[in-house]
Write an enzyme that holds these catalytic residues in place. Structure first.
Site, PDB file in Angstrom:
ATOM      1  N   LYS A 157      -0.555  20.844   0.651  1.00  0.00           N
ATOM      2  CA  LYS A 157      -0.209  19.931  -0.425  1.00  0.00           C
ATOM      3  C   LYS A 157      -0.462  20.601  -1.771  1.00  0.00           C
ATOM      4  O   LYS A 157      -1.527  21.163  -2.000  1.00  0.00           O
ATOM      5  CB  LYS A 157      -1.040  18.648  -0.310  1.00  0.00           C
ATOM      6  CG  LYS A 157      -0.482  17.474  -1.068  1.00  0.00           C
ATOM      7  CD  LYS A 157      -1.124  16.179  -0.595  1.00  0.00           C
ATOM      8  CE  LYS A 157      -0.434  14.984  -1.215  1.00  0.00           C
ATOM      9  NZ  LYS A 157      -0.887  13.713  -0.654  1.00  0.00           N
ATOM     10  N   GLU A 240      -2.152  -0.930   6.744  1.00  0.00           N
ATOM     11  CA  GLU A 240      -2.597  -2.106   6.006  1.00  0.00           C
ATOM     12  C   GLU A 240      -2.746  -3.343   6.890  1.00  0.00           C
ATOM     13  O   GLU A 240      -3.671  -4.144   6.710  1.00  0.00           O
ATOM     14  CB  GLU A 240      -1.624  -2.401   4.854  1.00  0.00           C
ATOM     15  CG  GLU A 240      -1.675  -1.403   3.719  1.00  0.00           C
ATOM     16  CD  GLU A 240      -0.914  -0.114   3.997  1.00  0.00           C
ATOM     17  OE1 GLU A 240      -0.989   0.808   3.172  1.00  0.00           O
ATOM     18  OE2 GLU A 240      -0.233  -0.042   5.050  1.00  0.00           O
ATOM     19  N   ARG A 268       2.866  -5.086   3.658  1.00  0.00           N
ATOM     20  CA  ARG A 268       2.900  -4.680   5.070  1.00  0.00           C
ATOM     21  C   ARG A 268       1.972  -5.535   5.930  1.00  0.00           C
ATOM     22  O   ARG A 268       2.095  -5.540   7.154  1.00  0.00           O
ATOM     23  CB  ARG A 268       2.489  -3.211   5.197  1.00  0.00           C
ATOM     24  CG  ARG A 268       3.360  -2.240   4.429  1.00  0.00           C
ATOM     25  CD  ARG A 268       2.762  -0.844   4.463  1.00  0.00           C
ATOM     26  NE  ARG A 268       3.550   0.116   3.690  1.00  0.00           N
ATOM     27  CZ  ARG A 268       3.114   1.302   3.319  1.00  0.00           C
ATOM     28  NH1 ARG A 268       1.881   1.691   3.663  1.00  0.00           N
ATOM     29  NH2 ARG A 268       3.872   2.115   2.625  1.00  0.00           N
TER      30      ARG A 268
END
Length: 486
Positions: A157, A240, A268
């Site tokens: 990343k 979630e 969600r």
């Protein structure tokens, strides 16, 4: 899976490629898709972009050799030919079965992709995602393989930008910045930072308090809580729905979960909020970050629907602070004085600062300015804008009342009754108009004018730009009110 099935139904032969990150493997939806694709046997290339943790360990030269063997057309065709030939020999099927079991056991020992293989995928990797020539070679070979394929690609990343490589979390989603200066994600005192600090104080007084987040300890400010109370902090990954259902179990057993989730991601978990927390009336505190316009994060991250999808749920109390001091008071009230589910919504960025804060009382609003004929009722952070609008109106001979609603559910019954005596009533909020705070007030006070967001997705831009574009800035609201009451 949908694109691939449509292709098959239309008799076409194009490639379908799904790219997903390792973080998504902490959420159930990804496994539902993998399970469905693997069982279907259809041609799909699923590319796992693994840029944080190593799901499978690279075992060196042997591993690369096996990878090259397994992606070659010769290997695939040879494996099929051997299996078919064995079936014609005496005891051939038993030999084939024994060979397969031996191969599977060896594969499980040597290859990291046996989990995906069992789901029905041909597993390839890991490969270096920053070696372009190698990737092109792999992709060209992969095109010759039929059926579901999982290509495991390792990447870093922030690759290529040293500051982002060292602090990937701070550079995950950024607005404009000087590339020569490092970003410190915790320099400014945002609502998120305040949550992290204050929750430590609250948890120090109450050992039943726990913190839960869905892969966002830094973004929500709970990284501070994690450092102070590691045994009472839970990061469930990008899941979630599980975070909310998990909190319901903790609350049922007497703990007080503070669940910090961005407004846009809380969508969600709608089913779990309705059926697993609110139906049981469990004491769960939802700390809803990034509510309202978030700015540069773009269309998918604007938190403009939460009032609408929460306000009609029984047992759920919904609050929004006008500033830092009120947010701290609301958090303490939610944890220490509430008994059922409660949600506190607040925006991204630095909080306002008012002179004082009247004590929080359940379902009670706060009068910021007392006037007559014209009333402006604000919900949350935008109360600062409402006060500035009122000050401008005062300079033109009007004497408006400004109310900080504090609660969207329940609404202040006394406030609603008093609003009926005003000639003009205006509500201000950062939520879509349909089902929002203003529409709730308008059900009781018929002559209410609503300042809210239209039912559309909001593009990226600074908060200031987007508020102006959507006519929720001081100038736009002032001009519309003045035109209405003149």
């Amino acid at each position: 899976m949908g694109l691939a099935t449509a292709r098959d139904l239309k008799g076409e032969n194009n490639h379908v490629i799904a790219i997903f990150g390792d973080g998504s493997l902490t959420g159930g939806l990804c496994y539902e898709a993998l399970n469905n694709i693997g069982a279907s046997g259809t041609n799909v290339l699923a590319i796992l972009n693994d840029n944080q943790m190593s799901i499978s360990e690279n075992v060196g030269a042997i591993h690369k050799y096996l990878d090259n063997l397994r992606v070659s057309k010769a290997y695939i065709s040879t494996k099929t030919s051997v299996k078919r030939s064995l079936e014609f020999l005496p005891y051939g099927k038993k030999i084939a079965y024994a060979t397969k079991k031996t191969k599977d056991n060896l594969r499980s020992f040597l290859l990291p992709g046996s989990f995906f293989e069992e789901l029905g995928f041909t597993y390839i990797g890991p490969v270096d995602g920053h070696d372009i020539e190698d990737l092109i070679t792999v992709f060209n070979k992969v095109k010759e393989i039929k059926g579901p394929i999982l290509l495991h690609v390792n990447t870093q990343k922030g690759k290529g930008y040293e500051l982002a490589e060292k602090e990937p979390e701070n550079y995950h989603g950024v607005s404009s910045f000087d590339i020569n200066c490092p970003i410190n994600g915790h320099e400014k005192e945002t609502y998120s930072e305040i949550l992290g600090k204050e929750l430590i104080n609250i948890a120090g007084r109450n050992e039943k308090v726990v913190g839960i987040t869905a892969a966002m300890p830094d973004g929500t400010g709970l990284y501070r809580f994690k450092e102070a109370f590691p045994e009472r902090f839970f990061d469930v990954g990008i899941a979630e729905g599980h975070a909310v259902l998990f909190s319901a179990g903790l609350a049922k057993e007497g703990f007080i979960p503070v669940v910090a989730i961005y407004s846009t991601f809380l969508q969600r978990a709608y089913d779990q909020i309705v059926h697993d927390v609110c139906l049981g009336n469990f004491h769960v505190v939802f700390s809803i970050d990034r509510a309202g316009i978030t700015g540069e994060d773009g269309e998918t991250h604007q938190g403009i629907f939460d009032i609408s999808f929460l306000s009609h749920i029984p047992n759920l109390c919904i609050m929004a602070p006008k500033d830092k001091v009120e947010y701290i008071a609301m958090l303490n009230f939610a944890v220490s004085e509430m008994k059922g589910p409660v949600a506190i919504r607040y925006p991204k960025g630095m909080p306002n600062t008012f002179e004082d804060c009247v004590k929080i009382e359940y379902g009670k609003s706060e009068v910021l300015l007392k006037g007559e004929k014209v009333a402006i009722v604000a919900f949350g952070h935008i109360a600062k804008t409402a006060v500035e609008v009122a000050e401008n109106l005062k300079q033109n001979g009007y004497n408006p009342t400004v109310i900080n609603a504090r609660f969207a559910s329940p609404l202040d019954a006394q406030m609603l009754e008093e609003l009926k005596s005003y000639e003009y009533v205006f509500t201000v909020e950062e939520n879509v108009k349909e089902g929002g705070f203003g529409s709730l007030v308008a059900l009781e006070v018929r002559h209410t004018h609503i300042f809210a967001l239209e039912k559309k997705y909001i593009q990226a831009g600074t908060r200031e730009q987007l508020l102006k574009l959507n006519e929720l800035d001081v100038k736009s609201i002032y001009e519309k009110i003045k035109k209405c009451i003149d």
